[in-house]
Design an enzyme around this catalytic site. Structure first.
Site: not given
Ligand code: GLA
Ligand code: ZN
Length: 656
Positions: A103, A107, A141-142, A153, A294, A302
């Protein structure tokens, strides 16, 4: 206030959904976060949308009064995106495209990816805007994936530089491109630096700024749509505490509030100090309360996982965040997944799907949260002390640490942790923040010091503030060139010192004259400024002969305030305890309570109320003196003059 879990209905058969909603309700949960990795289930092929499964999941939750935060799903591109638009996959420095899978491999400049992101965001927003239990959005996400080196880029970086510098002469000047013959004569010659330890420091610093810009722009494209289509919903993002790759102040700007993902490494010394500091930073990004989106709910990894939170520890970790300003608590994840890379990232329910001890502890915490809810409304942490958190200095220090072992955040933690041990709350704020409300400002390693910030700090002290600055302050200007001034440059007057030379010190050297009360010798390590006091008083020096003429710690009256300087790193934490005791006395900062070792104190106040959180972060019971005759909210009892906290115990005393 919201409490609940990160929930992936798409991982489980539909007949489980109503059972899960029932168990969530039973645990006292009222919120979930969903869908942030479910793009392919919502847009199985380009332009064809299917939200029926999510509608059903939401309806099941609604029956139990559970609200949902939906994630825009752009952190995982569906396989069809990669197949159809290979340019959406990020490129490594060597020119190789990321292999689809995992994931966060897109780009952020790709036009195709930006369009696809807008399309799924708009489709979700239109579909869910009037679903009653959808309350808000998490963007992506993050943010903060590894950078992309693709031609798009690169061109984007060049454009960004053109906007920043206007002309190539100015860019060449700012980067000091006369060195090693690196002058560029066309924008198209500029590269993304693949290695920050050998490329031009100015170029590397600008790339970090560009990388922030790129992520902020990507997020802004989504936020604009969400605001337009769903004006009643909030928009947030799950930040990662002290992860340093993006300027989080910029990323937070477009959001209603900040959320973050708190995965303390259970059993690691200092883990709760870091979680507290990260919470203070998350609160500082917008100077308002935040959510934990979270929160670890079990052994996590992992591949290999860590230790299980001990009984009481999950509750402690959660309430610690509340003590630092969290108004939402979401555990990651609801049920431990039986498939995929995160099989061992354990949740509240096990692989067997049964609610475990950890589920019960989350439920207990949710009940505590309920007891606190009314009292906490309208409260936050109000600190008298600010620590300046500066991404430019952090990045520049990463690019050139100056001496072996130097790390910006480690430097900051020395003060932050000493303040925690002293029972003093702190705000982590940017150099742009107004400082008027603070009695004490600590500015660790302000390595990149623009003149305007130096003048602002000088004015802060002149008008009565107390400033603590330290090593490597004022070395560079905002483009990464060294100032042509004797250190600490524009702060010399304020600090009353001059530094003409400095050095890395490979071995330790005893600190002289500093606080014999500490009992045992304290040592300077890693680095020493050869500080010459001008108007400042020398509080400590060195006993090694060649450093003996210089000061290690100074204190200078300047206008109505005081400027302290620390020119070295001390090996012993007592050094920082003594220093903080000295500095907070000067600044007239009074801790709510001086906690015994292992106990943390934090205060939330507002609307005439004041709540004192006491957290025992050790595995032994701790007894401490507390204000008597007050309500301890969690037990509902009145306090006596002393309170005993069991291991991992938490008490919340309403002192006003
Ligand atoms: C991050 C992500 C979550 C999960 C955790 C654990 O915090 O936002 O989706 O994947 O890591 O790997
Ligand atoms: Zn790029």
């Amino acid at each position: 206030m919201y409490v609940g879990a990160d929930y992936y209905p798409e991982h489980w058969p539909r007949e489980r959904w109503s059972v899960y909603a029932k168990w969530m309700k039973k645990a006292g949960f009222n919120a979930v976060r969903m869908a942030e990795f479910a793009w392919v289930f919502m847009e199985p092929e380009e332009g064809r949308f299917d939200f029926s499964w999510l509608d059903e999941a939401l309806a099941t939750l609604r029956k139990r009064g559970i609200s949902a935060v939906l994630g825009t799903p752009t952190a995982v591109m569906p396989a069809w995106v990669a197949e159809k638009y290979p340019e959406t996959l990020a490129m490594e420095a060597g020119g190789r495209r990321a292999v689809w899978g995992v994931r966060k491999n897109n780009c952020f400049s790709s036009g195709a990816y930006r369009l696809l992101s807008e399309r799924i965001t708009r489709a979700m927003a239109l579909h869910f805007r009037s679903v009653p239990n959808v309350i808000g959005w998490q963007t992506d996400n993050e943010f903060g994936a590894p950078p992309c080196f693709c031609p798009t880029c690169r061109a984007d970086f060049q454009d960004w530089l053109r906007r920043r510098y206007g002309g190539l002469d100015e860019l060449n000047r700012a980067w000091g491109a006369h060195f090693w013959g690196h002058r560029v004569r066309a924008w198209s010659e500029i590269r993304i630096p693949p290695d920050q330890s050998t490329f031009n420091p100015g170029q590397c610093l600008d790339f970090q700024r560009f990388f922030t810009f790129q992520n902020v722009r990507f997020q802004r494209d989504q936020v604009r749509i969400l605001r337009e289509v769903c004006p009643k919903h909030f928009v947030t993002h799950n930040f990662m505490g002290f992860v340093p790759d993006l300027n989080y102040f910029d990323l937070a700007e477009d959001l209603d509030f900040v959320s973050w993902d708190n995965y303390p490494i259970h059993g690691e010394p200092g883990m709760l100090y870091d979680a507290a500091g990260a919470g203070d930073l998350m609160r500082g990004l917008k100077r308002r309360n935040y959510w934990v989106m979270e929160m670890s709910a079990g052994p996590a990894g992992w591949g290999a996982f860590g230790r299980n939170p001990r009984p009481g520890e999950m509750r402690l970790v959660a309430l610690q965040q509340v003590a630092h300003g969290a108004d939402g608590l979401i555990w990651f994840r609801w049920r431990t997944c039986t498939a995929g890379r995160e099989q061992y990232w354990h949740g509240l329910l096990g692989h067997d799907g049964r609610p475990l001890r950890r589920y019960r502890e989350a439920a207990r915490t949710a009940r505590d949260f309920k007891k606190l809810e009314k009292l906490l409304a309208g409260t936050t942490v109000k600190a008298d002390v600010a620590i300046l958190y500066d991404y430019d200095s952090l990045w520049a220090t990463r690019i050139q640490p100056s001496f072996q072992g130097n790390d910006y955040q480690a430097g900051l933690r020395r003060y932050q942790q000493a303040l925690m041990r002293a029972g003093v709350n702190v705000d982590l704020v940017s150099t742009a923040a107004g400082l008027g409300g603070y009695r004490l400002v600590i500015a660790p390693q302000l390595y990149v010091l623009p003149d305007a910030i130096a003048l602002k700090l000088d004015a802060y002290v002149r008008t009565g503030g107390v400033l603590l600055a330290d090593l490597r302050t004022g070395v560079k200007d905002e483009s990464g060139l060294c100032h042509e001034r004797t250190l600490p440059g524009l702060l010399s007057k304020c600090l009353g010192i001059e530094i003409r030379e400095y050095e890395a010190i490979p071995e330790s050297t005893p600190i002289a004259g500093w606080l014999p009360a500490a009992g045992r010798a304290l040592h300077a390590i890693q680095y020493a400024d050869w500080v010459i006091p001008k108007t400042a008083e020398k509080l400590a020096g060195y006993s090694g002969w060649h450093l003996a003429p210089y000061a290690a710690v100074t204190r200078n009256a300047h206008g109505r305030g005081v400027g302290y300087y620390v020119g070295t790193v001390a090996r012993e934490s007592q050094f920082y305890d003594e220093l903080i005791a000295n500095v907070i006395k000067t600044a007239r900062v009074r801790p709510a309570l001086k906690p015994p070792p292992g106990v943390e104190v934090s205060v939330r106040s507002g609307r005439g109320r004041k709540l004192l959180f006491l957290m025992n972060e050790s595995e032994q019971a701790k007894t401490l003196p507390v204000p008597a005759g007050k309500l301890e909210v969690l037990s509902g009892r009145k306090t006596l003059a002393k309170l005993t906290l069991p291991r991992f115990g938490v008490a919340v005393i309403q002192i006003r």
